[in-house]
Design a protein around this motif. Structure first.
Motif, PDB file in Angstrom:
ATOM      1  N   VAL A  75      -0.804 -12.168  -7.039  1.00  0.00           N
ATOM      2  CA  VAL A  75      -1.939 -11.255  -7.153  1.00  0.00           C
ATOM      3  C   VAL A  75      -3.052 -11.810  -6.274  1.00  0.00           C
ATOM      4  O   VAL A  75      -3.305 -13.015  -6.248  1.00  0.00           O
ATOM      5  CB  VAL A  75      -2.395 -11.126  -8.625  1.00  0.00           C
ATOM      6  CG1 VAL A  75      -3.701 -10.358  -8.728  1.00  0.00           C
ATOM      7  CG2 VAL A  75      -1.311 -10.457  -9.455  1.00  0.00           C
ATOM      8  N   GLY A  76      -3.693 -10.930  -5.518  1.00  0.00           N
ATOM      9  CA  GLY A  76      -4.754 -11.349  -4.595  1.00  0.00           C
ATOM     10  C   GLY A  76      -4.279 -11.512  -3.167  1.00  0.00           C
ATOM     11  O   GLY A  76      -5.095 -11.601  -2.251  1.00  0.00           O
ATOM     12  N   ALA A  77      -2.956 -11.542  -2.962  1.00  0.00           N
ATOM     13  CA  ALA A  77      -2.408 -11.692  -1.612  1.00  0.00           C
ATOM     14  C   ALA A  77      -2.737 -10.459  -0.775  1.00  0.00           C
ATOM     15  O   ALA A  77      -2.742  -9.332  -1.273  1.00  0.00           O
ATOM     16  CB  ALA A  77      -0.901 -11.901  -1.667  1.00  0.00           C
ATOM     17  N   SER A  78      -3.020 -10.686   0.508  1.00  0.00           N
ATOM     18  CA  SER A  78      -3.234  -9.581   1.444  1.00  0.00           C
ATOM     19  C   SER A  78      -1.896  -9.210   2.056  1.00  0.00           C
ATOM     20  O   SER A  78      -1.113 -10.089   2.434  1.00  0.00           O
ATOM     21  CB  SER A  78      -4.200  -9.988   2.554  1.00  0.00           C
ATOM     22  OG  SER A  78      -5.493 -10.170   2.017  1.00  0.00           O
ATOM     23  N   ILE A  79      -1.654  -7.910   2.138  1.00  0.00           N
ATOM     24  CA  ILE A  79      -0.412  -7.435   2.759  1.00  0.00           C
ATOM     25  C   ILE A  79      -0.760  -6.410   3.832  1.00  0.00           C
ATOM     26  O   ILE A  79      -1.794  -5.756   3.768  1.00  0.00           O
ATOM     27  CB  ILE A  79       0.564  -6.835   1.725  1.00  0.00           C
ATOM     28  CG1 ILE A  79      -0.070  -5.678   0.957  1.00  0.00           C
ATOM     29  CG2 ILE A  79       1.064  -7.909   0.770  1.00  0.00           C
ATOM     30  CD1 ILE A  79       0.893  -4.953   0.041  1.00  0.00           C
ATOM     31  N   SER A  80       0.123  -6.313   4.825  1.00  0.00           N
ATOM     32  CA  SER A  80      -0.076  -5.385   5.935  1.00  0.00           C
ATOM     33  C   SER A  80       1.057  -4.383   5.993  1.00  0.00           C
ATOM     34  O   SER A  80       2.210  -4.722   5.684  1.00  0.00           O
ATOM     35  CB  SER A  80      -0.122  -6.139   7.271  1.00  0.00           C
ATOM     36  OG  SER A  80      -1.165  -7.071   7.275  1.00  0.00           O
ATOM     37  N   VAL A 101       1.886   0.228   3.017  1.00  0.00           N
ATOM     38  CA  VAL A 101       0.441   0.305   3.250  1.00  0.00           C
ATOM     39  C   VAL A 101      -0.154  -1.110   3.292  1.00  0.00           C
ATOM     40  O   VAL A 101       0.447  -2.057   2.808  1.00  0.00           O
ATOM     41  CB  VAL A 101      -0.278   1.124   2.143  1.00  0.00           C
ATOM     42  CG1 VAL A 101       0.144   2.586   2.177  1.00  0.00           C
ATOM     43  CG2 VAL A 101      -0.050   0.528   0.768  1.00  0.00           C
ATOM     44  N   SER A 102      -1.348  -1.197   3.846  1.00  0.00           N
ATOM     45  CA  SER A 102      -2.077  -2.471   3.893  1.00  0.00           C
ATOM     46  C   SER A 102      -3.068  -2.545   2.736  1.00  0.00           C
ATOM     47  O   SER A 102      -3.552  -1.521   2.257  1.00  0.00           O
ATOM     48  CB  SER A 102      -2.855  -2.585   5.203  1.00  0.00           C
ATOM     49  OG  SER A 102      -1.991  -2.538   6.312  1.00  0.00           O
ATOM     50  N   GLY A 103      -3.355  -3.768   2.314  1.00  0.00           N
ATOM     51  CA  GLY A 103      -4.346  -3.952   1.259  1.00  0.00           C
ATOM     52  C   GLY A 103      -4.188  -5.270   0.544  1.00  0.00           C
ATOM     53  O   GLY A 103      -3.586  -6.215   1.061  1.00  0.00           O
ATOM     54  N   LYS A 104      -4.736  -5.314  -0.684  1.00  0.00           N
ATOM     55  CA  LYS A 104      -4.696  -6.523  -1.499  1.00  0.00           C
ATOM     56  C   LYS A 104      -3.895  -6.233  -2.761  1.00  0.00           C
ATOM     57  O   LYS A 104      -4.084  -5.211  -3.420  1.00  0.00           O
ATOM     58  CB  LYS A 104      -6.121  -6.925  -1.872  1.00  0.00           C
ATOM     59  CG  LYS A 104      -6.212  -8.224  -2.667  1.00  0.00           C
ATOM     60  CD  LYS A 104      -7.649  -8.627  -2.900  1.00  0.00           C
ATOM     61  CE  LYS A 104      -8.153  -7.922  -4.143  1.00  0.00           C
ATOM     62  NZ  LYS A 104      -9.488  -8.346  -4.557  1.00  0.00           N
ATOM     63  N   VAL A 105      -2.975  -7.155  -3.094  1.00  0.00           N
ATOM     64  CA  VAL A 105      -2.159  -7.009  -4.297  1.00  0.00           C
ATOM     65  C   VAL A 105      -3.065  -7.174  -5.516  1.00  0.00           C
ATOM     66  O   VAL A 105      -3.734  -8.193  -5.663  1.00  0.00           O
ATOM     67  CB  VAL A 105      -1.015  -8.047  -4.328  1.00  0.00           C
ATOM     68  CG1 VAL A 105      -0.210  -7.934  -5.617  1.00  0.00           C
ATOM     69  CG2 VAL A 105      -0.101  -7.895  -3.116  1.00  0.00           C
ATOM     70  N   ILE A 106      -3.085  -6.141  -6.382  1.00  0.00           N
ATOM     71  CA  ILE A 106      -3.920  -6.203  -7.578  1.00  0.00           C
ATOM     72  C   ILE A 106      -3.091  -6.374  -8.852  1.00  0.00           C
ATOM     73  O   ILE A 106      -3.635  -6.717  -9.900  1.00  0.00           O
ATOM     74  CB  ILE A 106      -4.854  -4.974  -7.699  1.00  0.00           C
ATOM     75  CG1 ILE A 106      -4.057  -3.670  -7.670  1.00  0.00           C
ATOM     76  CG2 ILE A 106      -5.908  -5.004  -6.607  1.00  0.00           C
ATOM     77  CD1 ILE A 106      -4.893  -2.422  -7.929  1.00  0.00           C
ATOM     78  N   GLU A 107      -1.777  -6.141  -8.745  1.00  0.00           N
ATOM     79  CA  GLU A 107      -0.901  -6.309  -9.910  1.00  0.00           C
ATOM     80  C   GLU A 107       0.542  -6.421  -9.429  1.00  0.00           C
ATOM     81  O   GLU A 107       0.919  -5.796  -8.435  1.00  0.00           O
ATOM     82  CB  GLU A 107      -1.047  -5.097 -10.844  1.00  0.00           C
ATOM     83  CG  GLU A 107      -0.347  -5.233 -12.171  1.00  0.00           C
ATOM     84  CD  GLU A 107      -0.579  -4.025 -13.092  1.00  0.00           C
ATOM     85  OE1 GLU A 107       0.129  -3.945 -14.107  1.00  0.00           O
ATOM     86  OE2 GLU A 107      -1.445  -3.176 -12.801  1.00  0.00           O
ATOM     87  N   VAL A 108       1.322  -7.237 -10.128  1.00  0.00           N
ATOM     88  CA  VAL A 108       2.757  -7.320  -9.876  1.00  0.00           C
ATOM     89  C   VAL A 108       3.487  -6.963 -11.172  1.00  0.00           C
ATOM     90  O   VAL A 108       2.951  -7.162 -12.261  1.00  0.00           O
ATOM     91  CB  VAL A 108       3.210  -8.715  -9.361  1.00  0.00           C
ATOM     92  CG1 VAL A 108       2.552  -9.046  -8.033  1.00  0.00           C
ATOM     93  CG2 VAL A 108       2.933  -9.801 -10.382  1.00  0.00           C
ATOM     94  N   GLU A 139      -3.248   5.226   6.431  1.00  0.00           N
ATOM     95  CA  GLU A 139      -1.912   4.716   6.783  1.00  0.00           C
ATOM     96  C   GLU A 139      -0.807   5.543   6.141  1.00  0.00           C
ATOM     97  O   GLU A 139       0.308   5.605   6.672  1.00  0.00           O
ATOM     98  CB  GLU A 139      -1.759   3.255   6.353  1.00  0.00           C
ATOM     99  CG  GLU A 139      -2.510   2.275   7.200  1.00  0.00           C
ATOM    100  CD  GLU A 139      -2.309   0.846   6.740  1.00  0.00           C
ATOM    101  OE1 GLU A 139      -2.415  -0.061   7.591  1.00  0.00           O
ATOM    102  OE2 GLU A 139      -2.055   0.619   5.536  1.00  0.00           O
ATOM    103  N   THR A 140      -1.098   6.199   5.035  1.00  0.00           N
ATOM    104  CA  THR A 140      -0.068   7.015   4.377  1.00  0.00           C
ATOM    105  C   THR A 140       0.350   8.199   5.249  1.00  0.00           C
ATOM    106  O   THR A 140       1.436   8.742   5.068  1.00  0.00           O
ATOM    107  CB  THR A 140      -0.541   7.523   3.000  1.00  0.00           C
ATOM    108  OG1 THR A 140      -1.717   8.316   3.166  1.00  0.00           O
ATOM    109  CG2 THR A 140      -0.807   6.363   2.056  1.00  0.00           C
ATOM    110  N   ASN A 141      -0.494   8.586   6.208  1.00  0.00           N
ATOM    111  CA  ASN A 141      -0.144   9.681   7.113  1.00  0.00           C
ATOM    112  C   ASN A 141       1.030   9.323   8.020  1.00  0.00           C
ATOM    113  O   ASN A 141       1.662  10.215   8.588  1.00  0.00           O
ATOM    114  CB  ASN A 141      -1.353  10.087   7.964  1.00  0.00           C
ATOM    115  CG  ASN A 141      -2.482  10.649   7.114  1.00  0.00           C
ATOM    116  OD1 ASN A 141      -2.258  11.191   6.035  1.00  0.00           O
ATOM    117  ND2 ASN A 141      -3.711  10.490   7.591  1.00  0.00           N
TER     118      ASN A 141
END
Length: 160
Positions: A75-80, A101-108, A139-141
């Motif tokens: 949790v908290g990891a940045s993903i691209s 999608v890109s962003g920050k992991v908020i839950e696993v 990015e979802t587009n």
């Protein structure tokens, strides 16, 4: 028998250009949900505002076989978008899981640690892998809708 009736009804409805009252579209033995977006690496994403739930598709889990282990990010990891954030190990193979999608992991999905088979049993519900706070909703587009993904899978399966 019920599955073949549902497939026949879905095909008939598609041919007649009427809507099917199910949110589930059946293709062969795999299913594709209409309200999700799909990556060509066989991950799905469900968007809710700037939050995105991510998992692997029914098609992917079907090809992998029985899932025995899931490697989850912190949790908290940045993903691209397009980058690997974890892996799914099955009796057949180990496969990287890529973020649509890109962003920050908020839950696993911690349940996958003790019950990795949830990915096989319920890939779009209890088998979700991570939730992300998206950094760029546009990015979802770049992702496929259910009809595009179904066609993509059919073409991919025809090559093998």
């Amino acid at each position: 028998m019920a599955c073949s009736r549902m497939m026949w009804a879905t095909r008939a409805a598609t041919y007649l250009r009427i809507s099917v009252p199910f949110t589930l579209r059946v293709r062969g033995f795999s299913s594709v949900l209409r309200d999700l977006k799909y990556a060509d690496s066989h991950e799905w994403v469900k968007v809710d505002g700037i939050s995105a739930t991510i998992g692997i598709t029914d098609h992917a889990q079907d090809h992998l076989g029985d899932v025995v282990y899931v490697e989850l990010p912190e949790v908290g990891a940045s993903i691209s978008q397009g980058s690997s954030f974890g892996a799914v190990e099955s009796v057949k193979a180990t496969s990287d899981v890529y973020s649509p999608v890109s962003g920050k992991v908020i839950e696993v999905n911690e349940e996958l640690n003790s019950s990795p088979g949830l990915i096989n049993a319920s890939p779009y519900d209890k088998g979700w892998i991570i939730k992300v706070e998206m950094s760029d909703k546009d990015e979802t587009n770049k992702l496929m809708d259910s009809d595009q993904y179904s066609k993509f899978c059919e073409e991919e399966d025809a090559k093998h």
